[in-house]
Design an enzyme around this catalytic site. Structure first.
Site, PDB file in Angstrom:
ATOM      1  N   GLU A 115      12.115   1.709  -3.904  1.00 40.37           N
ATOM      2  CA  GLU A 115      11.952   3.081  -3.399  1.00 40.37           C
ATOM      3  C   GLU A 115      12.835   3.314  -2.175  1.00 40.37           C
ATOM      4  OE1 GLU A 115       7.656   2.960  -3.223  1.00 40.37           O
ATOM      5  OE2 GLU A 115       7.644   2.835  -5.406  1.00 40.37           O
TER       6      GLU A 115
ATOM      7  N   SER B 110       3.669  -2.874 -11.998  1.00 43.44           N
ATOM      8  CA  SER B 110       2.437  -2.620 -12.756  1.00 43.44           C
ATOM      9  C   SER B 110       1.634  -3.891 -13.035  1.00 43.44           C
ATOM     10  CB  SER B 110       2.746  -1.854 -14.047  1.00 43.44           C
ATOM     11  OG  SER B 110       3.312  -0.590 -13.740  1.00 43.44           O
TER      12      SER B 110
ATOM     13  N   TRP C 142       0.817  -1.224   0.000  1.00 40.85           N
ATOM     14  CA  TRP C 142       0.000   0.000   0.000  1.00 40.85           C
ATOM     15  C   TRP C 142       0.846   1.267   0.000  1.00 40.85           C
ATOM     16  CZ3 TRP C 142      -4.232  -1.339   4.237  1.00 40.85           C
ATOM     17  CH2 TRP C 142      -5.000  -2.419   3.759  1.00 40.85           C
TER      18      TRP C 142
ATOM     19  N   GLU D 247      11.399  -6.981  -9.134  1.00 41.73           N
ATOM     20  CA  GLU D 247      10.648  -5.786  -9.531  1.00 41.73           C
ATOM     21  C   GLU D 247      11.538  -4.888 -10.387  1.00 41.73           C
ATOM     22  OE1 GLU D 247       7.232  -4.818  -6.732  1.00 41.73           O
ATOM     23  OE2 GLU D 247       9.010  -4.014  -5.764  1.00 41.73           O
TER      24      GLU D 247
ATOM     25  N   GLY E 209       1.542  -3.010  -6.261  1.00 38.38           N
ATOM     26  CA  GLY E 209       1.481  -1.692  -5.635  1.00 38.38           C
ATOM     27  C   GLY E 209       0.130  -1.049  -5.861  1.00 38.38           C
ATOM     28  N   GLY E 210       0.048  -0.152  -6.849  1.00 37.01           N
ATOM     29  CA  GLY E 210      -1.163   0.632  -7.099  1.00 37.01           C
ATOM     30  C   GLY E 210      -2.448  -0.182  -7.116  1.00 37.01           C
TER      31      GLY E 210
HETATM   32  C1  PEP Z   1       5.483  -1.931  -5.863  1.00 36.12           C
HETATM   33  O1  PEP Z   1       5.331  -0.907  -5.225  1.00 36.12           O
HETATM   34  O2  PEP Z   1       6.147  -2.850  -5.371  1.00 36.12           O
HETATM   35  C2  PEP Z   1       4.884  -2.037  -7.197  1.00 36.12           C
HETATM   36  C3  PEP Z   1       5.146  -3.083  -7.919  1.00 36.12           C
HETATM   37  O3  PEP Z   1       4.058  -1.000  -7.591  1.00 36.12           O
HETATM   38  P1  PEP Z   1       3.076  -1.001  -8.882  1.00 36.12           P
HETATM   39  O4  PEP Z   1       2.321  -2.300  -8.860  1.00 36.12           O
HETATM   40  O5  PEP Z   1       2.204   0.182  -8.674  1.00 36.12           O
HETATM   41  O6  PEP Z   1       3.951  -0.897 -10.083  1.00 36.12           O
END
Ligand code: PEP
Length: 251
Positions: A98, A213, A10, A168, A234-235
């Site tokens: 991040e 994503s 989140w 990732e 994530g999102g």
């Molecule tokens: C994440 O924050 O680990 C991520 C994969 O974000 P998103 O799914 O938004 O790309």
């Protein structure tokens, strides 16, 4: 046989009321007995609330970060792995891109955090991934390998058996650009082969999640790859319908 894991990161989103609502929608949308493992990773201040609300459900809870020092002690602003266990966490993310890029976390520190998590009984989800420039330079596998070498150096064979790895690609996080299933599989296969050099049986059992994503409309093809054992989302994890559809794609 590896069980799939779908994990929702989140990030720094939500408030008490919004999280209550999201959890209630999620519980309605998810199968009552999912055939996979599911975990959500709320901001630290909401961990106890989410753990209490999810206690009698199939949804586990994880933190987004942990202190490398076991403590207790003079580490202002930090949260120890023991504290995370105490409030009901089962997992913790370490080395999210991040944290590596915005807070300067080195692979060495990430490995120390994984060790601290394991010592307190948490499952660390160790995140690795290359930047767009590194991929363009053909350095992807080298970058992944160097991020994992630090983990191999810090953890015992018994500890390595307990971790989860999340691949990732940094260029795919929050950008809407997803690695193609073939690009993801190439790296996942490479990660499994790296672990096989440590121990073949361990490599076969290792869960390797894909993150970047992931959405309901691309999850199934990613999850169909031989070495992809679920997703770090994530999102899309902030939307109960979308997240539950991703979980169903993994089932
Ligand atoms: C994440 O924050 O680990 C991520 C994969 O974000 P998103 O799914 O938004 O790309």
């Amino acid at each position: 046989m590896r069980s799939f894991l779908v994990a929702g990161n989140w990030k720094m989103h939500g408030d008490s009321a919004g999280i209550k609502q999201l959890l209630s929608e999620l519980l309605k949308a998810l199968p009552a007995e999912p055939g996979i493992d599911i975990a959500v990773f709320p901001p630290a201040v909401y961990l106890a609330q989410v753990a209490a609300e999810m206690a009698a459900t199939p949804v586990a809870v994880g933190a987004q970060n942990v202190c490398a020092q076991a403590g207790p002690g003079a580490y202002t602003g930090e949260i120890s792995a023991a504290m995370l266990t105490d409030v009901g966490c089962q997992y913790v993310l370490v080395g999210h891109s991040e944290r590596r890029s915005l807070y300067g976390e080195s692979s060495q520190l990430v490995a120390e955090k994984a060790k601290a998590a394991l010592t307190a009984g948490l499952i660390p989800v160790v995140c690795v991934g290359e930047s767009e420039a590194q991929r363009d330079e053909g350095q992807t596998l080298e970058v992944i390998s160097s991020q994992l070498v630090a983990v191999f150096a810090a953890l015992t064979a018994a500890e390595l058996k307990k971790i989860v790895v999340a691949y990732e690609p940094v260029w795919a996080i929050g950008t809407g650009k997803t690695a193609s299933p073939e690009q993801a599989q190439e790296v996942h296969g490479f990660i499994r082969a790296l672990f096989a050099k440590q121990d073949e049986a361990l490599a076969n059992e290792l869960r390797i999640l894909y993150g970047g994503s992931v959405k309901a409309n691309n999850a199934a093809t990613l999850f169909a790859q031989a070495d992809i054992d679920g997703g770090l989302v994530g999102g899309a994890s902030l939307d109960a319908q979308e997240f539950s559809a991703i979980c169903r794609a993994a089932e």
